[in-house]
Scaffold this motif. Structure first.
Motif, mmCIF file in Angstrom:
data_model
loop_
_atom_site.group_PDB
_atom_site.id
_atom_site.type_symbol
_atom_site.label_atom_id
_atom_site.label_comp_id
_atom_site.label_asym_id
_atom_site.label_seq_id
_atom_site.Cartn_x
_atom_site.Cartn_y
_atom_site.Cartn_z
ATOM 1 N N GLY A 19 0.788 -1.226 0.000
ATOM 2 C CA GLY A 19 0.000 0.000 0.000
ATOM 3 C C GLY A 19 0.821 1.277 0.000
ATOM 4 N N SER A 20 2.115 1.154 0.084
ATOM 5 C CA SER A 20 2.984 2.333 0.097
ATOM 6 C C SER A 20 3.549 2.558 -1.294
ATOM 7 C CB SER A 20 4.122 2.141 1.100
ATOM 8 O OG SER A 20 4.990 3.232 1.069
ATOM 9 N N SER A 21 3.183 3.691 -1.886
ATOM 10 C CA SER A 21 3.672 3.971 -3.239
ATOM 11 C C SER A 21 4.744 5.049 -3.267
ATOM 12 C CB SER A 21 2.512 4.365 -4.150
ATOM 13 O OG SER A 21 1.856 5.506 -3.628
ATOM 14 N N LEU A 22 4.708 5.998 -2.370
ATOM 15 C CA LEU A 22 5.700 7.074 -2.392
ATOM 16 C C LEU A 22 7.059 6.598 -1.879
ATOM 17 C CD1 LEU A 22 3.513 10.065 -1.161
ATOM 18 C CD2 LEU A 22 4.129 9.436 -3.501
ATOM 19 N N THR A 23 7.062 5.695 -0.929
ATOM 20 C CA THR A 23 8.321 5.182 -0.372
ATOM 21 C C THR A 23 9.159 4.514 -1.456
ATOM 22 O OG1 THR A 23 7.152 4.821 1.720
ATOM 23 C CG2 THR A 23 9.309 3.791 1.493
ATOM 24 N N SER A 24 8.495 3.931 -2.445
ATOM 25 C CA SER A 24 9.222 3.259 -3.527
ATOM 26 C C SER A 24 10.136 4.215 -4.281
ATOM 27 C CB SER A 24 8.255 2.580 -4.491
ATOM 28 O OG SER A 24 7.422 3.541 -5.099
ATOM 29 N N THR A 25 9.760 5.485 -4.370
ATOM 30 C CA THR A 25 10.609 6.472 -5.041
ATOM 31 C C THR A 25 11.935 6.606 -4.302
ATOM 32 O OG1 THR A 25 8.659 7.662 -5.809
ATOM 33 C CG2 THR A 25 10.748 8.863 -5.835
ATOM 34 N N GLY A 26 11.873 6.690 -2.977
ATOM 35 C CA GLY A 26 13.094 6.749 -2.168
ATOM 36 C C GLY A 26 13.896 5.467 -2.271
ATOM 37 N N PHE A 27 13.205 4.325 -2.278
ATOM 38 C CA PHE A 27 13.877 3.034 -2.398
ATOM 39 C C PHE A 27 14.619 2.937 -3.728
ATOM 40 C CE2 PHE A 27 13.979 -1.369 -3.854
ATOM 41 C CZ PHE A 27 14.609 -1.998 -2.787
ATOM 42 N N ASN A 28 13.945 3.266 -4.828
ATOM 43 C CA ASN A 28 14.576 3.197 -6.153
ATOM 44 C C ASN A 28 15.777 4.144 -6.248
ATOM 45 O OD1 ASN A 28 12.784 1.227 -7.108
ATOM 46 N ND2 ASN A 28 11.338 2.752 -7.844
ATOM 47 N N ALA A 29 15.677 5.315 -5.616
ATOM 48 C CA ALA A 29 16.807 6.256 -5.615
ATOM 49 C C ALA A 29 17.985 5.667 -4.846
ATOM 50 C CB ALA A 29 16.385 7.592 -5.005
ATOM 51 N N ALA A 30 17.709 5.005 -3.725
ATOM 52 C CA ALA A 30 18.779 4.370 -2.946
ATOM 53 C C ALA A 30 19.416 3.224 -3.731
ATOM 54 C CB ALA A 30 18.225 3.860 -1.612
ATOM 55 N N ILE A 31 18.620 2.465 -4.449
ATOM 56 C CA ILE A 31 19.150 1.359 -5.270
ATOM 57 C C ILE A 31 20.095 1.905 -6.334
ATOM 58 C CG2 ILE A 31 18.525 -0.387 -7.006
ATOM 59 C CD1 ILE A 31 18.110 -1.347 -4.134
ATOM 60 N N GLU A 32 19.771 3.024 -6.946
ATOM 61 C CA GLU A 32 20.654 3.631 -7.951
ATOM 62 C C GLU A 32 21.993 4.028 -7.320
ATOM 63 O OE1 GLU A 32 20.282 3.662 -11.282
ATOM 64 O OE2 GLU A 32 18.487 2.484 -10.833
ATOM 65 N N LYS A 33 21.960 4.557 -6.115
ATOM 66 C CA LYS A 33 23.200 4.904 -5.410
ATOM 67 C C LYS A 33 24.002 3.648 -5.084
ATOM 68 C CE LYS A 33 21.376 9.085 -3.221
ATOM 69 N NZ LYS A 33 20.986 9.697 -1.925
ATOM 70 N N ILE A 34 23.321 2.590 -4.699
ATOM 71 C CA ILE A 34 23.994 1.325 -4.381
ATOM 72 C C ILE A 34 24.648 0.750 -5.640
ATOM 73 C CG2 ILE A 34 23.527 -1.092 -3.760
ATOM 74 C CD1 ILE A 34 21.569 0.078 -1.612
ATOM 75 N N LYS A 35 23.995 0.831 -6.767
ATOM 76 C CA LYS A 35 24.586 0.360 -8.025
ATOM 77 C C LYS A 35 25.909 1.089 -8.289
ATOM 78 C CE LYS A 35 20.338 -0.732 -10.560
ATOM 79 N NZ LYS A 35 19.540 -0.350 -11.736
ATOM 80 N N THR A 36 25.902 2.400 -8.075
ATOM 81 C CA THR A 36 27.122 3.185 -8.278
ATOM 82 C C THR A 36 28.214 2.741 -7.312
ATOM 83 O OG1 THR A 36 25.825 5.064 -9.056
ATOM 84 C CG2 THR A 36 28.061 5.529 -8.291
ATOM 85 N N GLN A 37 27.860 2.540 -6.055
ATOM 86 C CA GLN A 37 28.840 2.084 -5.059
ATOM 87 C C GLN A 37 29.434 0.729 -5.441
ATOM 88 O OE1 GLN A 37 26.969 1.839 -1.201
ATOM 89 N NE2 GLN A 37 26.238 3.945 -1.285
ATOM 90 N N ALA A 38 28.584 -0.163 -5.919
ATOM 91 C CA ALA A 38 29.009 -1.533 -6.213
ATOM 92 C C ALA A 38 29.837 -1.618 -7.498
ATOM 93 C CB ALA A 38 27.788 -2.446 -6.322
ATOM 94 N N GLN A 39 29.851 -0.592 -8.297
ATOM 95 C CA GLN A 39 30.663 -0.591 -9.520
ATOM 96 C C GLN A 39 32.031 0.018 -9.296
ATOM 97 O OE1 GLN A 39 28.052 1.406 -12.311
ATOM 98 N NE2 GLN A 39 27.507 -0.534 -13.242
ATOM 99 N N GLU A 40 32.240 0.726 -8.207
ATOM 100 C CA GLU A 40 33.512 1.417 -7.968
ATOM 101 C C GLU A 40 34.576 0.476 -7.493
ATOM 102 O OE1 GLU A 40 32.332 4.536 -5.293
ATOM 103 O OE2 GLU A 40 31.449 5.674 -6.910
#
Length: 159
Positions: free
Chosen positions: A138-159
């Motif tokens: 039922g939470s739709s706005l939190t997903s925006t924050g989650f997806n943004a954090a995942i993008e940051k994690i992808k960057t961290q994991a590629q360095e």
């Protein structure tokens, strides 16, 4: 002068017939292709190799194995919100996820908690590049924050 006109008209008509025949021949060749000659919408120009390969295909990963943490932000009706996301990656696959609610407003905290309690079933066991969460418990706005954090994690994991 009239003689020249009579000669040029047949030459012009003959040239047009030649263009039409060549064009039709090209269409005939394109139509006569058999499905086995076509691979992924391209025509194969070399026959497949009959020599067996001795090395197994190598799997490549885009991200380093490990645990990563990032915060993601989003805007709710109450204002600016953040969540913390912790992910463990193994061969580009999310093997564990933890979402830590950081909201200060009770409604946002309630939605972040619902999101945190249900996110594992949506992302664990999936490739990190294949996930994009839109609504969890039922939470739709939190997903925006989650997806943004995942993008940051992808960057961290590629360095």
């Amino acid at each position: 002068m009239e003689e020249e006109k009579k000669i040029s008209i047949p030459l012009l008509v003959g040239g047009l017939v030649l263009v039409i025949i060549i064009g039709a021949g090209g269409i005939f060749v394109a139509i006569s292709q058999t499905p086995k000659d076509v691979v992924d919408n391209t025509i194969s120009s070399t026959p497949p190799s009959t020599t067996p390969t001795s090395t197994p295909p190598q799997t490549t990963t885009s991200y380093k194995n490990g645990s990563y943490t990032a915060e993601g932000a989003y805007i709710s009706p109450e204002g600016h919100e953040q969540i913390k996301v912790q992910v463990t990656l193994t061969n580009d696959v999310i093997s564990s996820v933890t979402v830590i609610p950081e909201a200060t407003i009770s409604d946002s905290l309630r939605y972040q908690t619902k999101f945190a309690n249900g996110i594992s079933s949506f992302v664990v066991g999936k490739k990190i590049d294949a996930i994009s969460v839109s609504r969890v418990n039922g939470s739709s706005l939190t997903s925006t924050g989650f997806n943004a954090a995942i993008e940051k994690i992808k960057t961290q994991a590629q360095e």
